[in-house]
Every structure is written in structure tokens, then in C-alpha cells.
Design an enzyme around this catalytic site. Structure first.
Site, PDB file in Angstrom:
ATOM      1  N   TYR A 146       0.839  -1.202   0.000  1.00  0.00           N
ATOM      2  CA  TYR A 146       0.000   0.000   0.000  1.00  0.00           C
ATOM      3  C   TYR A 146       0.873   1.251   0.000  1.00  0.00           C
ATOM      4  O   TYR A 146       1.688   1.464   0.903  1.00  0.00           O
ATOM      5  CB  TYR A 146      -0.888  -0.018   1.233  1.00  0.00           C
ATOM      6  CG  TYR A 146      -2.077   0.911   1.182  1.00  0.00           C
ATOM      7  CD1 TYR A 146      -3.326   0.432   0.783  1.00  0.00           C
ATOM      8  CD2 TYR A 146      -1.972   2.236   1.555  1.00  0.00           C
ATOM      9  CE1 TYR A 146      -4.434   1.262   0.767  1.00  0.00           C
ATOM     10  CE2 TYR A 146      -3.075   3.079   1.541  1.00  0.00           C
ATOM     11  CZ  TYR A 146      -4.305   2.585   1.136  1.00  0.00           C
ATOM     12  OH  TYR A 146      -5.409   3.417   1.114  1.00  0.00           O
ATOM     13  N   TYR A 200      -5.861   5.423  -7.036  1.00  0.00           N
ATOM     14  CA  TYR A 200      -6.064   5.323  -5.592  1.00  0.00           C
ATOM     15  C   TYR A 200      -7.467   4.818  -5.346  1.00  0.00           C
ATOM     16  O   TYR A 200      -8.440   5.573  -5.381  1.00  0.00           O
ATOM     17  CB  TYR A 200      -5.861   6.699  -4.946  1.00  0.00           C
ATOM     18  CG  TYR A 200      -6.144   6.740  -3.455  1.00  0.00           C
ATOM     19  CD1 TYR A 200      -5.380   6.010  -2.567  1.00  0.00           C
ATOM     20  CD2 TYR A 200      -7.167   7.537  -2.961  1.00  0.00           C
ATOM     21  CE1 TYR A 200      -5.637   6.057  -1.193  1.00  0.00           C
ATOM     22  CE2 TYR A 200      -7.430   7.605  -1.593  1.00  0.00           C
ATOM     23  CZ  TYR A 200      -6.665   6.861  -0.719  1.00  0.00           C
ATOM     24  OH  TYR A 200      -6.903   6.912   0.625  1.00  0.00           O
TER      25      TYR A 200
END
Length: 388
Positions: A297, A341
Site C-alpha cells: 500500500y 487510488y
């Protein structure tokens, strides 16, 4: 830690379908329409219909409730529905929840989804606005009066400490940005398709909050992503090779807050990631040397370095060199810095593609993939493997 050995979830469930909308800066559609489109695409990919679904899992901070998505998709009865807290930290935990439901027999086909207009609508990067009173808000109250109003400012505190602790410069973060953007440049689905960067480009980008530059910060994206989870046995009869959930875990560290855990003993690490790492390695029976691809991430580049260290891929303070030397294929879709995102859900989809052998930037022979969720908050992770 409550579990001392491998938990019985390992190998009981698999991701059998993935689907997404286009990733954009202005979708022109409601978040519900994005969610429905992503869910339908994932079901099509799995060779299933809305009528096959009996479970749904999503995040909090979501405007498309499970029952509304079910109705809009034409699903029937639901026997399981759930949502996970803490923003991007929830991504891999949605698959954990789905796998638990499948393994327990509570549901047979569970769809995990995330959809938002995070660029054209509510922008998480804008920071704290119009927040209702809460215990979490009280924790933020220790930081907000001093100007720490946005996620970038919260992460900058830990990033500065990391650089100081290990005698590094902000260039250390640039290696992550360069690698992500190189993969994004060859991924047609990525916003930054065809646009790689160099370390010089990173160093020339404007400051956001020192020591973070613009190219250390992920994008803001409109779009949706969905995943279909079912039993390994059922997945074997569907069109694509199963991406088996070899391990799934959630983790929160001692003294955990949401992005502002500044009062813990050490700001140069991510204890919540350490909790997840220990559980994943133990459950999967694997270690860092067994992983073929890392999908980590990357909302902010410093936290990618800290994750590598928490998972044991390298020593403390050594992650920048680890990335620069490309010892592990990292974020082969371009990550949230380069592709989109979507609170990490697109990263899980990339992990599935790598296991299937269908990724745009396919790593030859990839069969064991580590996927992580948002850090700085209570987080989660997955180890996905091939079937057998």
C-alpha cells in the site's frame, strides 16, 4: 497475539473474480453506479451472476450500502454483509471477512467492493472537515491545533523521524515513486500510463509537507473495484485459476490511533504492520524469501519503506536500497502512486492477476504474492497463492 499457530482459514477460500471501472479524475457517474459496474464486471469475470451472490463486504466511509448495491445489481437474498473500518486499512480485511464467511458456511459467494468519486467529489487528501464529535476526533485534537490537518502532514512527522533515525535524505523515498511509475508507464489502465519518472523528477517536484514532495503522495481517483470470493473447490470450476487466500490478517498496534500515533515509543516503524506480518507468515507457513511479488500500500512512499522492514524483507533503515536494487518486484500495476487510488482494492486485483499469470507486467512464475492495506491506521494484509 491470540493465535499461536496457523489458523484454519488458510486455503479455505479464493478470489475467483475481479472487476473494475475505468480510473479517472471525473467519472461523471454516482458512486453507486461505479460500485454496481465494478461488481458486475467482477461477477462476469468469475462466470457468475448476481443471483449467485449471498454476501457483500465493503468499507466504512462508503456511500453505497450493501443492500442498495444488492438491489441495484439484481441480487437476491443476502445471508452475510459487513463493512470494515479505518479507510484504506480495510482493503485486505474485506477479503478476510469474505473468506471467514465462506469458510464458516455463512455464505457461498461474497463480493468485496469499493467505489468512490475521490477526485471529483469528496477528497480524502483535503483533510479534516466538518467532523462530528467522536473519540477518534478527540485523538486528532492533539495534532490539529499545531497545523497537522491533512494525511500528508500526519505522515510527514513519521517520515522526518525515519530519515533522522537512519541518516537518510528524502531521495530515499524517491526510489519507491520511480519504481511505481515505471510499472504504471506500461499499464494501459493506469492514470500515468506512458509517463515514467526519474529520481531527478522526484527531487524537482514541489514540497507538500517536508520531507514529502508531490511525487511521494498517491493520487486522488474516481472509480470502483470489486472482488469475488468463494470456496477453493467452487473456484476451481470457474473460468480463471483461483487465487487462494493462503493467509489473511488484521492488525492494530499498542497505542494505535488513526494516522497520528505520535506518542508511541518509535515513530520510525509501523507496529500495526508488524502485527499483520507475524500473523501472515505464521499462517501461510512462508517468509519474505518465499514471496514472488509485493503489492504494498503506497498512499505515501515512506510507509512503503517501513512496510518492507516490518515484514522482514530487509533490515531497519535498509529499505530504500532494497527498492533501488529491485530485489522484489513491487507494485507491478503502478500502485496508488501510478495506477489509481482505490483504497488498495486495485492492488488486491493486481495480486490476483499475478497469481493467474495475466498481469500486464507479469512476473514470470509468480505464485506467491503479498498484498498489504493502508498503514498508519489499523491495517490488514493477504498472502495469495496459486492452487496447489
Amino acid at each position: 497475539m491470540s493465535a499461536r499457530g496457523r489458523d484454519p482459514l488458510s486455503g479455505r477460500a479464493a478470489v475467483a473474480g475481479i472487476g473494475a471501472t475505468e480510473f479517472s479524475k471525473d467519472s461523471g457517474r454516482s458512486e453507486l453506479r461505479l460500485a454496481v459496474a465494478a461488481v458486475r464486471a467482477a461477477l462476469d469475470d468469475a462466470g457468475l451472476t448476481p443471483g449467485d451472490v449471498d454476501g457483500l463486504v465493503t468499507f466504512t466511509m462508503d456511500t453505497s450500502p450493501e443492500i442498495t448495491v444488492a438491489q441495484a445489481c439484481g441480487m437476491g437474498d443476502l445471508s452475510f454483509f459487513s463493512r470494515v473500518h479505518y479507510g484504506g486499512g480495510a482493503a485486505c480485511a474485506t477479503v478476510l471477512q469474505a473468506a471467514l464467511a465462506v469458510a464458516a458456511g455463512v455464505a457461498e459467494v461474497v463480493v468485496c467492493y469499493r467505489a468512490f468519486n475521490e477526485r471529483s467529489g469528496r477528497r480524502f487528501g483535503a483533510g479534516v472537515q466538518h467532523r462530528e464529535p467522536s473519540a477518534e476526533g478527540a485523538a486528532l485534537g492533539w495534532a490539529l491545533p499545531f497545523g497537522l490537518l491533512t494525511p500528508a502532514s500526519w505522515v510527514a512527522m513519521a517520515a522526518q523521524r525515519y530519515l533522522h533515525r537512519y541518516g537518510l535524505t528524502p531521495e530515499a523515498f524517491g526510489h519507491v515513486a520511480v519504481v511505481d511509475r515505471r510499472y504504471a508507464a506500461t499499464n494501459p489502465a493506469a492514470h500515468f500510463y506512458g509517463r515514467p519518472i526519474t529520481l531527478a523528477d522526484h527531487a524537482a517536484s514541489r514540497w507538500i509537507v517536508e520531507p514529502l514532495r508531490l511525487l511521494d503522495c498517491c493520487q486522488e481517483t474516481d472509480g470502483g473495484q470489486a472482488l469475488v470470493v468463494t470456496s477453493v473447490e467452487r473456484a476451481r470450476d470457474l473460468p480463471h485459476p483461483p487465487a487462494v487466500v493462503a493467509a489473511a490478517a488484521q492488525g492494530a498496534g499498542r497505542g494505535q490511533e488513526q494516522m497520528t500515533s505520535f506518542y508511541r515509543d518509535d515513530l520510525a516503524g509501523l507496529p500495526e504492520t508488524g502485527v499483520v506480518a507475524r500473523r501472515l507468515w505464521r499462517t501461510a507457513g512462508l517468509g519474505p524469501g518465499d514471496i514472488d511479488v509485493g503489492i504494498l500500500y503506497d498512499h505515501f512512499t515512506p510507509f512503503v519503506l517501513m512496510q518492507l522492514e516490518e515484514f522482514g524483507f530487509c533490515g531497519r533503515g535498509e529499505a530504500a536500497d532494497f527498492v533501488a536494487e529491485e530485489r522484489l518486484p513491487l507494485n507491478t500495476h503502478g500502485g496508488q502512486l501510478g495506477e489509481a487510488y482505490l483504497h488498495g482494492m486495485n492492488g488486491i486485483a493486481e495480486g490476483v492477476r499475478q497469481v493467474r499469470g495475466s498481469a500486464v507486467n507479469q512476473v514470470p512464475g509468480a505464485s506467491r504474492v503479498l498484498v498489504t492495506a493502508g498503514t498508519g491506521v489499523p491495517t490488514s494484509g493477504l498472502v495469495l497463492t496459486g492452487d496447489g
